[in-house]
Design a protein around this motif. Structure first.
Motif, PDB file in Angstrom:
ATOM      1  N   SER A  42       0.820  -1.213   0.000  1.00 50.01           N
ATOM      2  CA  SER A  42       0.000   0.000   0.000  1.00 50.01           C
ATOM      3  C   SER A  42       0.855   1.264   0.000  1.00 50.01           C
ATOM      4  N   THR A  43       2.160   1.133   0.206  1.00 50.03           N
ATOM      5  CA  THR A  43       2.997   2.327   0.294  1.00 50.03           C
ATOM      6  C   THR A  43       3.272   2.894  -1.083  1.00 50.03           C
ATOM      7  N   ALA A  44       3.469   4.205  -1.113  1.00 48.41           N
ATOM      8  CA  ALA A  44       3.725   4.889  -2.378  1.00 48.41           C
ATOM      9  C   ALA A  44       5.160   4.647  -2.793  1.00 48.41           C
ATOM     10  N   PRO A  45       5.460   4.771  -4.098  1.00 45.91           N
ATOM     11  CA  PRO A  45       6.840   4.604  -4.541  1.00 45.91           C
ATOM     12  C   PRO A  45       7.740   5.657  -3.925  1.00 45.91           C
ATOM     13  N   ILE A  46       9.015   5.303  -3.813  1.00 42.37           N
ATOM     14  CA  ILE A  46       9.973   6.228  -3.215  1.00 42.37           C
ATOM     15  C   ILE A  46      10.949   6.688  -4.284  1.00 42.37           C
ATOM     16  N   SER A  47      11.104   8.003  -4.408  1.00 44.62           N
ATOM     17  CA  SER A  47      11.977   8.554  -5.429  1.00 44.62           C
ATOM     18  C   SER A  47      13.425   8.370  -5.041  1.00 44.62           C
ATOM     19  N   GLU A  48      14.324   8.669  -6.002  1.00 44.52           N
ATOM     20  CA  GLU A  48      15.747   8.527  -5.714  1.00 44.52           C
ATOM     21  C   GLU A  48      16.174   9.451  -4.595  1.00 44.52           C
ATOM     22  N   ALA A  49      15.476  10.551  -4.431  1.00 49.50           N
ATOM     23  CA  ALA A  49      15.823  11.486  -3.344  1.00 49.50           C
ATOM     24  C   ALA A  49      15.305  10.998  -1.995  1.00 49.50           C
ATOM     25  N   GLY A  50      14.671   9.815  -1.997  1.00 52.37           N
ATOM     26  CA  GLY A  50      14.180   9.264  -0.740  1.00 52.37           C
ATOM     27  C   GLY A  50      12.800   9.762  -0.380  1.00 52.37           C
ATOM     28  N   GLN A  51      12.108  10.444  -1.317  1.00 49.69           N
ATOM     29  CA  GLN A  51      10.771  10.949  -1.018  1.00 49.69           C
ATOM     30  C   GLN A  51       9.735   9.944  -1.473  1.00 49.69           C
ATOM     31  N   SER A  52       8.686   9.839  -0.724  1.00 54.08           N
ATOM     32  CA  SER A  52       7.559   9.013  -1.123  1.00 54.08           C
ATOM     33  C   SER A  52       6.657   9.876  -1.998  1.00 54.08           C
ATOM     34  N   THR A  53       6.368   9.432  -3.197  1.00 50.05           N
ATOM     35  CA  THR A  53       5.574  10.250  -4.108  1.00 50.05           C
ATOM     36  C   THR A  53       4.297   9.525  -4.512  1.00 50.05           C
ATOM     37  N   ALA A  54       3.347  10.302  -4.959  1.00 45.80           N
ATOM     38  CA  ALA A  54       2.082   9.715  -5.417  1.00 45.80           C
ATOM     39  C   ALA A  54       1.491  10.608  -6.492  1.00 45.80           C
ATOM     40  N   ARG A  55       0.742   9.992  -7.383  1.00 43.87           N
ATOM     41  CA  ARG A  55       0.035  10.760  -8.408  1.00 43.87           C
ATOM     42  C   ARG A  55      -1.362  11.037  -7.897  1.00 43.87           C
ATOM     43  N   VAL A  56      -1.742  12.292  -7.943  1.00 42.28           N
ATOM     44  CA  VAL A  56      -3.066  12.653  -7.443  1.00 42.28           C
ATOM     45  C   VAL A  56      -3.735  13.596  -8.437  1.00 42.28           C
ATOM     46  N   THR A  57      -5.019  13.368  -8.641  1.00 41.37           N
ATOM     47  CA  THR A  57      -5.787  14.258  -9.514  1.00 41.37           C
ATOM     48  C   THR A  57      -6.695  15.114  -8.647  1.00 41.37           C
ATOM     49  N   LEU A  58      -6.468  16.418  -8.725  1.00 40.85           N
ATOM     50  CA  LEU A  58      -7.292  17.362  -7.970  1.00 40.85           C
ATOM     51  C   LEU A  58      -8.236  18.063  -8.933  1.00 40.85           C
ATOM     52  N   ALA A  89      -2.647  16.807   0.220  1.00 34.99           N
ATOM     53  CA  ALA A  89      -3.253  16.820  -1.123  1.00 34.99           C
ATOM     54  C   ALA A  89      -3.695  15.421  -1.539  1.00 34.99           C
ATOM     55  N   VAL A  90      -2.909  14.396  -1.177  1.00 34.61           N
ATOM     56  CA  VAL A  90      -3.245  13.034  -1.618  1.00 34.61           C
ATOM     57  C   VAL A  90      -4.553  12.534  -1.007  1.00 34.61           C
ATOM     58  N   MET A  91      -5.049  13.234   0.006  1.00 36.19           N
ATOM     59  CA  MET A  91      -6.325  12.832   0.611  1.00 36.19           C
ATOM     60  C   MET A  91      -7.514  13.365  -0.186  1.00 36.19           C
ATOM     61  N   HIS A  92      -7.239  14.112  -1.250  1.00 38.14           N
ATOM     62  CA  HIS A  92      -8.338  14.771  -1.963  1.00 38.14           C
ATOM     63  C   HIS A  92      -8.422  14.377  -3.428  1.00 38.14           C
ATOM     64  N   GLN A  93      -8.043  13.153  -3.691  1.00 37.36           N
ATOM     65  CA  GLN A  93      -8.167  12.596  -5.027  1.00 37.36           C
ATOM     66  C   GLN A  93      -9.605  12.797  -5.526  1.00 37.36           C
ATOM     67  N   ALA A  94      -9.733  13.537  -6.629  1.00 31.44           N
ATOM     68  CA  ALA A  94     -11.027  13.768  -7.296  1.00 31.44           C
ATOM     69  C   ALA A  94     -11.999  14.642  -6.502  1.00 31.44           C
ATOM     70  N   ASP A  95     -11.617  15.106  -5.318  1.00 35.59           N
ATOM     71  CA  ASP A  95     -12.506  16.014  -4.580  1.00 35.59           C
ATOM     72  C   ASP A  95     -12.636  17.343  -5.330  1.00 35.59           C
ATOM     73  N   LYS A  96     -13.788  17.977  -5.183  1.00 38.29           N
ATOM     74  CA  LYS A  96     -13.976  19.301  -5.786  1.00 38.29           C
ATOM     75  C   LYS A  96     -13.466  20.366  -4.821  1.00 38.29           C
ATOM     76  N   VAL A  97     -12.415  21.030  -5.225  1.00 39.37           N
ATOM     77  CA  VAL A  97     -11.807  22.069  -4.390  1.00 39.37           C
ATOM     78  C   VAL A  97     -12.142  23.426  -5.005  1.00 39.37           C
ATOM     79  N   THR A  98     -12.599  24.346  -4.178  1.00 37.43           N
ATOM     80  CA  THR A  98     -12.864  25.709  -4.666  1.00 37.43           C
ATOM     81  C   THR A  98     -11.999  26.682  -3.895  1.00 37.43           C
TER      82      THR A  98
END
Ligand code: FES
Ligand code: FES
Length: 216
Positions: free
Chosen positions: A37-53, A111-120
């Protein structure tokens, strides 16, 4: 386990632990191995995820460090700088935006908690040629001085008026069941999460009261 066991001595244990720690240090993703379930980790050691807002009616797909707040995603990645960063700790309300119509402090949510949420954001409420009624009322009543808190005040007021419409009581509501009336006390309590360092409160109350259809 017996430290003196011939098959697993304390010395062997330490050697094994050190080797594992060295391997994890070189490749931190090993520490998370086995957790799909963990997100991929970049070479810089950061955990990254793709999110659509979905921000102001437009979809944006971002590759984000999973620790990125919604506020930073809006300001730093989408360059929607109308939403302000004040305290960055959930105490001033400058970062207030609407998510699915509810007001929230965008500095306190990822931000990753708001996948597809409508943000105004304030940019989505109106523009100089076609202002939201609350924007127009803030101008009319001089509901600001420096203006830094104003986007958050206006977004918060939009959410607050919706809460009143839905009958959500506040800490000063005398009757928790009856539909609340937007008295000045109610308004001040409900907007108390939005700090104005310039002290434009009385004009802010007038602006919101006018839009709410009451008398300040
Ligand atoms: Fe989010 Fe102050 S910046 S509450
Ligand atoms: Fe300056 Fe509110 S107008 S902080």
């Amino acid at each position: 386990m017996d430290d003196h066991s011939p098959t697993f001595s304390r010395r062997n244990f330490l050697i094994t632990s050190a080797a594992a720690a060295t391997a994890i240090g070189a490749r931190p993703e090993l520490a998370l191995a086995g957790d799909s379930s963990t997100a991929p980790i970049s070479e810089a050691g950061q955990s990254t995820a793709r999110v659509t807002l979905n921000v102001n009616g437009q979809k944006h797909t971002l590759e984000l460090d999973t620790r990125t707040t919604l506020l930073d995603a809006l300001r730093e990645h989408l360059h929607l700088t109308g939403t302000k960063k004040g305290c960055d700790h959930g105490q001033c309300g400058a970062c207030t935006v609407l998510v699915e119509g509810r007001r929230i402090n965008s500095c306190l949510t990822l931000a990753v908690m708001h996948q597809a949420d409508k943000v105004t954001t304030i940019e989505g409420l109106g523009n100089p040629g076609q202002m939201h009624p609350l924007q127009a009322a803030f101008v009319k009543h001089d509901g600001y001085q420096c203006g830094y808190c104003t986007p958050g005040q206006i977004c918060s007021a939009v959410g607050m008026l919706d809460e009143v419409q839905r009958g959500v009581p506040s800490h000063v509501s005398a009757d928790l069941v009856a539909r609340p009336l937007l008295s000045v006390d109610e308004l001040r309590e409900r907007m108390s999460g939005n700090i104005c360092r310039c002290g434009a409160y009385s004009n802010i109350v007038e602006a919101i009261t006018e839009v709410a259809g009451g008398a300040a």
